[in-house]
Design an enzyme around this catalytic site. Structure first.
Site, PDB file in Angstrom:
ATOM      1  N   GLU A   1     -14.489  66.010 -27.748  1.00 50.33           N
ATOM      2  CA  GLU A   1     -14.978  67.140 -28.535  1.00 50.33           C
ATOM      3  C   GLU A   1     -13.831  67.780 -29.307  1.00 50.33           C
ATOM      4  O   GLU A   1     -12.684  67.764 -28.850  1.00 50.33           O
ATOM      5  CB  GLU A   1     -15.595  68.207 -27.614  1.00 50.33           C
ATOM      6  CG  GLU A   1     -16.802  67.757 -26.835  1.00 50.33           C
ATOM      7  CD  GLU A   1     -17.983  67.466 -27.712  1.00 50.33           C
ATOM      8  OE1 GLU A   1     -18.277  68.274 -28.612  1.00 50.33           O
ATOM      9  OE2 GLU A   1     -18.614  66.410 -27.530  1.00 50.33           O
TER      10      GLU A   1
ATOM     11  N   TYR B   1     -19.603  56.238 -23.344  1.00 53.05           N
ATOM     12  CA  TYR B   1     -20.473  56.904 -24.316  1.00 53.05           C
ATOM     13  C   TYR B   1     -19.960  58.295 -24.700  1.00 53.05           C
ATOM     14  O   TYR B   1     -20.117  58.725 -25.838  1.00 53.05           O
ATOM     15  CB  TYR B   1     -21.883  57.002 -23.747  1.00 53.05           C
ATOM     16  CG  TYR B   1     -22.859  57.748 -24.627  1.00 53.05           C
ATOM     17  CD1 TYR B   1     -23.531  57.100 -25.661  1.00 53.05           C
ATOM     18  CD2 TYR B   1     -23.105  59.110 -24.446  1.00 53.05           C
ATOM     19  CE1 TYR B   1     -24.413  57.782 -26.473  1.00 53.05           C
ATOM     20  CE2 TYR B   1     -23.983  59.798 -25.255  1.00 53.05           C
ATOM     21  CZ  TYR B   1     -24.642  59.132 -26.263  1.00 53.05           C
ATOM     22  OH  TYR B   1     -25.520  59.803 -27.069  1.00 53.05           O
TER      23      TYR B   1
ATOM     24  N   PHE C   1     -29.215  48.647   9.225  1.00 51.34           N
ATOM     25  CA  PHE C   1     -29.143  49.297  10.528  1.00 51.34           C
ATOM     26  C   PHE C   1     -29.547  48.394  11.684  1.00 51.34           C
ATOM     27  O   PHE C   1     -29.748  48.870  12.788  1.00 51.34           O
ATOM     28  CB  PHE C   1     -30.034  50.549  10.542  1.00 51.34           C
ATOM     29  CG  PHE C   1     -29.650  51.566   9.521  1.00 51.34           C
ATOM     30  CD1 PHE C   1     -28.439  52.214   9.592  1.00 51.34           C
ATOM     31  CD2 PHE C   1     -30.493  51.860   8.470  1.00 51.34           C
ATOM     32  CE1 PHE C   1     -28.083  53.154   8.642  1.00 51.34           C
ATOM     33  CE2 PHE C   1     -30.149  52.789   7.520  1.00 51.34           C
ATOM     34  CZ  PHE C   1     -28.939  53.436   7.606  1.00 51.34           C
TER      35      PHE C   1
ATOM     36  N   ASN D   1     -17.271  53.924 -29.417  1.00 49.29           N
ATOM     37  CA  ASN D   1     -17.689  54.225 -30.773  1.00 49.29           C
ATOM     38  C   ASN D   1     -18.426  55.555 -30.843  1.00 49.29           C
ATOM     39  O   ASN D   1     -18.917  56.068 -29.832  1.00 49.29           O
ATOM     40  CB  ASN D   1     -18.596  53.110 -31.304  1.00 49.29           C
ATOM     41  CG  ASN D   1     -19.840  52.957 -30.457  1.00 49.29           C
ATOM     42  OD1 ASN D   1     -19.745  52.677 -29.264  1.00 49.29           O
ATOM     43  ND2 ASN D   1     -20.993  53.147 -31.041  1.00 49.29           N
TER      44      ASN D   1
ATOM     45  N   LEU E   1     -32.139  35.452  12.297  1.00 49.51           N
ATOM     46  CA  LEU E   1     -32.638  35.226  10.942  1.00 49.51           C
ATOM     47  C   LEU E   1     -31.820  35.972   9.905  1.00 49.51           C
ATOM     48  O   LEU E   1     -31.636  35.502   8.788  1.00 49.51           O
ATOM     49  CB  LEU E   1     -34.102  35.654  10.837  1.00 49.51           C
ATOM     50  CG  LEU E   1     -35.112  34.839  11.648  1.00 49.51           C
ATOM     51  CD1 LEU E   1     -36.498  35.449  11.522  1.00 49.51           C
ATOM     52  CD2 LEU E   1     -35.121  33.392  11.203  1.00 49.51           C
TER      53      LEU E   1
ATOM     54  N   GLN F   1     -20.625  62.582 -32.312  1.00 52.42           N
ATOM     55  CA  GLN F   1     -20.328  62.999 -30.941  1.00 52.42           C
ATOM     56  C   GLN F   1     -19.124  63.918 -30.816  1.00 52.42           C
ATOM     57  O   GLN F   1     -18.960  64.559 -29.776  1.00 52.42           O
ATOM     58  CB  GLN F   1     -20.138  61.754 -30.071  1.00 52.42           C
ATOM     59  CG  GLN F   1     -21.442  61.024 -29.817  1.00 52.42           C
ATOM     60  CD  GLN F   1     -21.267  59.830 -28.885  1.00 52.42           C
ATOM     61  OE1 GLN F   1     -21.089  58.735 -29.352  1.00 52.42           O
ATOM     62  NE2 GLN F   1     -21.314  60.066 -27.605  1.00 52.42           N
TER      63      GLN F   1
ATOM     64  N   ASP G   1     -41.224  44.053  -3.046  1.00 49.47           N
ATOM     65  CA  ASP G   1     -40.347  42.879  -2.965  1.00 49.47           C
ATOM     66  C   ASP G   1     -41.172  41.614  -2.732  1.00 49.47           C
ATOM     67  O   ASP G   1     -40.848  40.790  -1.875  1.00 49.47           O
ATOM     68  CB  ASP G   1     -39.316  43.069  -1.844  1.00 49.47           C
ATOM     69  CG  ASP G   1     -38.208  42.022  -1.909  1.00 49.47           C
ATOM     70  OD1 ASP G   1     -38.060  41.362  -2.960  1.00 49.47           O
ATOM     71  OD2 ASP G   1     -37.491  41.851  -0.911  1.00 49.47           O
TER      72      ASP G   1
ATOM     73  N   GLU H   1     -30.814  44.030  13.043  1.00 51.97           N
ATOM     74  CA  GLU H   1     -30.878  42.586  12.869  1.00 51.97           C
ATOM     75  C   GLU H   1     -32.311  42.105  13.044  1.00 51.97           C
ATOM     76  O   GLU H   1     -33.155  42.807  13.617  1.00 51.97           O
ATOM     77  CB  GLU H   1     -29.969  41.898  13.904  1.00 51.97           C
ATOM     78  CG  GLU H   1     -28.501  42.270  13.765  1.00 51.97           C
ATOM     79  CD  GLU H   1     -27.659  41.656  14.874  1.00 51.97           C
ATOM     80  OE1 GLU H   1     -28.241  41.172  15.875  1.00 51.97           O
ATOM     81  OE2 GLU H   1     -26.422  41.663  14.754  1.00 51.97           O
TER      82      GLU H   1
ATOM     83  N   GLU I   1     -29.752  40.161   8.905  1.00 56.68           N
ATOM     84  CA  GLU I   1     -29.479  41.535   9.299  1.00 56.68           C
ATOM     85  C   GLU I   1     -29.608  42.447   8.104  1.00 56.68           C
ATOM     86  O   GLU I   1     -29.449  42.025   6.950  1.00 56.68           O
ATOM     87  CB  GLU I   1     -28.086  41.660   9.914  1.00 56.68           C
ATOM     88  CG  GLU I   1     -26.946  41.209   9.022  1.00 56.68           C
ATOM     89  CD  GLU I   1     -25.614  41.255   9.731  1.00 56.68           C
ATOM     90  OE1 GLU I   1     -25.419  42.207  10.495  1.00 56.68           O
ATOM     91  OE2 GLU I   1     -24.788  40.359   9.526  1.00 56.68           O
TER      92      GLU I   1
END
Length: 819
Positions: free
Chosen positions: A327, A218, A523, A176, A518, A195, A661, A525, A520
């Site tokens: 354009e 866009y 780079f 649009n 546990l 636009q 985190d 584990e 990885e």
């Protein structure tokens, strides 16, 4: 206004407080009279007072500046925000909105600083009005400045069908005209500009855009032959005066694989004046065969034969199912001359004075364009020279050596690649959008959040920008444990200093007994191991809560031998950083194995595993008592655990470390300190770790970007998702989510009823602050006072979120009294 280009006679105002604060005092950086324009009436709540500027002709405006009333230190009035309205004819007024529909522009924070705001999208107007805003009855004064150039195109408006939505593998691509400022009726937009004349050229991949944080498609206005119901797209152009049109350039997309082709032919009609008939016969032009075969996006030049017109109507014939145009520009000249003038495509990135390569450029013999371009080139060359000198100095500093403290100073490593809009084709469509707001329209199935555009772009991570993080550098700890990034305090700060960085203890590899893998990372584990006789290792810090003769559980991060040099350097930096974190609620680095490959880091591990798995297998005790033979946990035990997490984060924040985190998966649980049998009275030690991201068990907690970087978006603050801004305040947000997890006993993922894309949309709602943002609901066992603490952690304004010191104090003193 400041240099007198706009005379005082062209400035008007709705009212003035006094003769010394009338309209002409609104010139920025001028201090005559009382130093600014001040309206007589209150701007709250009506917001009807305005300062108006008449530019006498159409101008392309790309930047505005505002300032308060300083008056040599005596002024106290300024506008914290304002609205802009503009008009091309003095009759129809349009409210300016940014690309996401926001119409309120942030203004000044004091009376003297000048605040410049880019207009994205820029506007074409003769008249501009500034409406100062306030959130209460107060005195407001304003000075303004406008930046732009003459609108030499002469184009007043164009009329075209509303663009359509393309679905690629179920993902919407909005085609649009999202910045169109005219009206829309019966599927046709008219009376405005948008636009097709904003100067931004779309690329070969129409799903990628040149603007950040906008939706796929866009850059293009596109139509479907099937949705349009006819074989051509009709576009009509209205100009100020009659001109002779020589060439039309149409920048079109030719993406064959998606059924997108350039138009096969164009048929144009010309009307020399508003009251004159259309000229006949129409001009019919076929697109060259090579343009139909070339799969790239490019401008297609079409000769118009020098025909005079004030209004053009062109029919673009479909060559396939879709037609995409970015354009349109014209070569033209006034009918009375033979010199060809070009209508410029003024760039939306405010390079209004610079010609675009390969496109026509407006020539104005009376302008100073050449001088301005020369000045800009000179400034750019000077900046490049300064940058070169700075880089050269930094290079020689490294060559000639550094103080010992700088050997441990981490450099900037961004672990998250730029998030482009092409990675968000799966975002849900927005619902109920008005095209004038610059947001995707409603055309297909309604999305979960009304009035919410996709908020696709995540900026690359920045160093923390909050003032008290200004001295913190960023180092990526992505090598083994995932993509965690910590903000590290500058070594000039009081604590810790370079003197605290003692050599890392080297542990013999043979003492590590492998138990299980546990997870990885990119780079390396992470393995769970045992040290059989920890007391026998002289380099190992002791005592631990381990009886003599019993093995010690440890987590071993192993870097792959083929890792890059940068990864090896990051691995060693991570070890130095972790060695400085000495707190009862932070996982400790016990030692390293770096004398030979593979490089290893050994950290302590807690016997009960991570907090998410620990809680998810338990039932929260209520007044009815425990369930028979079912592991249980009490409210006091949960609050005690949360208090320990807050204590650990308080320690990290005191060093200006940012975890990025924080979640139950990254908190480890130790053995019970009190009674056995459930957790009804005993307290278990909790320690914050950083390698949850490396575990396949929690892959669903992270949002993958382009198949590479992953982000824990359900725990991230809105400013992290949209701007890549990570601070202690964003860690506070994540703590609120972690506390919600704990009181829900980790039985469901945060925002489990939302998809990842909808979570990103919700971050956009926090940004807009229109009251449509969604919060995590209060857990059944959570007292209202504790839930209020969570809500404060999720405050939109990061400055209003509580500190970890306050959170820790609340959990240790008040939360227990809420049961």
């Amino acid at each position: 206004m400041e240099d007198g280009t706009i005379p005082d006679s062209d400035i008007t105002a709705s009212s003035a407080w006094s003769d010394s604060t009338e309209k002409e005092r609104g010139n920025r950086d001028k201090g005559e009279g009382d130093g600014a324009w001040c309206p007589a009436g209150a701007v709250f709540p009506s917001a009807s007072e305005y300062l108006q500027v008449d530019l006498r002709s159409l101008h392309f405006l790309a930047l505005v500046g505002t300032q308060g009333r300083h008056a040599d230190g005596h002024g106290r009035e300024f506008a914290r925000s304002y609205r802009l309205r503009y008009s091309r004819d003095g009759r129809t007024w349009i409210t300016w909105k940014d690309r996401w529909g926001q119409e309120v522009v942030s203004g000044n924070e004091n009376t003297y600083d000048v605040v410049l705001k880019d207009l994205g999208p820029p506007i074409v107007a003769r008249y501009v009005r500034f409406y100062p805003l306030a959130d209460r009855v107060m005195s407001v004064c304003l000075r303004v400045e406008l930046y732009g150039c003459l609108w030499n195109d002469g184009l007043l408006m164009y009329t075209a069908p509303v663009g359509h939505v393309m679905h690629l593998s179920g993902s919407p691509v909005y085609l649009n005209d999202s910045t169109y400022d005219g009206s829309i009726e019966s599927g046709v937009q008219f009376g405005g500009l948008g636009q097709l004349f904003d100067g931004v050229l779309g690329g070969n991949d129409f799903t990628e855009t040149k603007e950040l944080r906008v939706w796929p498609g866009y850059d293009y206005l596109g139509w479907s032959r099937e949705a349009l119901g006819q074989g051509s797209v009709d576009i009509e152009f209205h100009f100020e005066k009659t001109r002779s049109f020589h060439t039309m350039q149409v920048h079109s997309n030719n993406h064959h694989t998606q059924g997108v082709r350039v138009f096969s032919k164009v048929e144009c009609q010309f009307k020399p004046g508003l009251l004159l008939p259309w000229s006949s016969p129409p001009l019919s032009l076929a697109v060259p065969l090579e343009d139909l075969k070339d799969p790239s996006s490019r401008p297609i030049s079409l000769p118009l034969g020098g025909r005079p017109a004030q209004i053009l109507r062109c029919q673009f014939a479909f060559a396939d199912r879709w037609m995409l145009i970015s354009e349109i520009s014209f070569f033209s000249a006034p009918p009375s001359t033979t010199t060809s003038l070009a209508f410029p495509q003024v760039r939306a990135d405010f390079d209004a004075m610079t010609p675009r390569a390969g496109l026509p450029v407006a020539k104005d013999d009376s302008s100073n364009t050449a001088i301005l371009i020369g000045c800009l080139v000179g400034i750019i060359l000077l900046l490049l020279a300064v940058i070169a000198v700075i880089l050269w100095r930094q290079y020689w500093k490294k060559i000639l050596g550094k103080p010992l403290s700088q050997l441990f100073h981490p450099s900037l490593h961004s672990s998250i690649p730029p998030f482009t809009t092409s990675s968000l084709l799966s975002l849900p469509p927005a619902c109920g959008m008005d095209l004038e707001k610059g947001l995707p329209p409603t055309q297909e199935e309604p999305p979960p959040y009304p009035d919410a555009p996709p908020y696709p772009a995540l900026s690359p991570p920045f160093p923390a920008s909050v003032p008290h993080y200004a001295e913190a550098d960023i180092v990526s700890l992505q090598g083994v444990s995932g993509n965690n990034t910590y903000a590290v305090p500058a070594l000039t700060s009081p604590s810790p200093t370079a003197a605290d960085c003692t050599p890392l203890p080297e542990l013999p590899r043979h003492c590590l007994v492998f138990k299980e893998k546990l997870g990885e990372g990119q780079f390396g584990e992470v393995h769970l191991c045992e040290i059989e006789s920890p007391q026998d290792l002289p380099n190992l810090e002791f005592p631990f809560n381990v009886r003599k003769g019993r093995p010690l559980l440890v987590a071993v991060k192993i870097l792959r031998p083929d890792a890059s040099k940068n990864a090896r350097n990051d691995f060693l930096k991570e070890g130095k950083i972790l060695s400085r974190l000495k707190d009862p609620n932070i996982i400790s680095l016990l030692g390293v194995c770096v004398s030979s490959d593979p490089l290893c880091m050994v950290t302590e591990y807690m016997e009960s595993g991570d907090l998410n798995q620990y809680l998810s297998h338990r039932v929260l005790l209520d007044k009815t008592g425990p369930t028979h033979n079912t592991p249980t946990i009490s409210y006091p035990a949960l609050i005690a655990m949360a208090s320990q997490i807050a204590s650990g984060m308080k320690f990290l924040s005191s060093l200006n470390f940012v975890h990025r985190d924080l979640a139950t998966r990254n908190c480890l649980v130790g053995g019970e300190k009190g009674e056995s049998g459930g957790d009804r009275g005993g307290e278990r030690p909790i320690k914050i770790a950083d390698f949850g991201m490396s575990r396949n068990l929690y892959a669903g907690d992270y949002y993958r970007i382009q198949g590479r970087a992953v982000l824990p978006i359900r725990w991230m603050a809105w400013e992290c998702i949209l701007m890549g801004k990570f601070t202690t305040a964003s860690d506070v947000w994540a703590f609120g989510v972690t506390l919600w997890e704990m009181l829900s006993v980790c039985q469901e993922q945060p925002y489990s009823n939302l998809t990842d894309e909808q979570v990103i949309d919700n971050a956009g709602e926090f940004f807009r602050d229109h009251g449509r943002q969604v919060y995590l609901s209060r857990p059944d066992v959570c007292p209202q006072g504790l839930y209020d603490l969570m809500l404060s952690c999720w405050n939109r304004d990061c400055k209003l979120r509580p500190s970890f010191a306050h959170i820790h104090s609340f959990l240790t003193e008040d939360a227990m009294n809420m049961v």
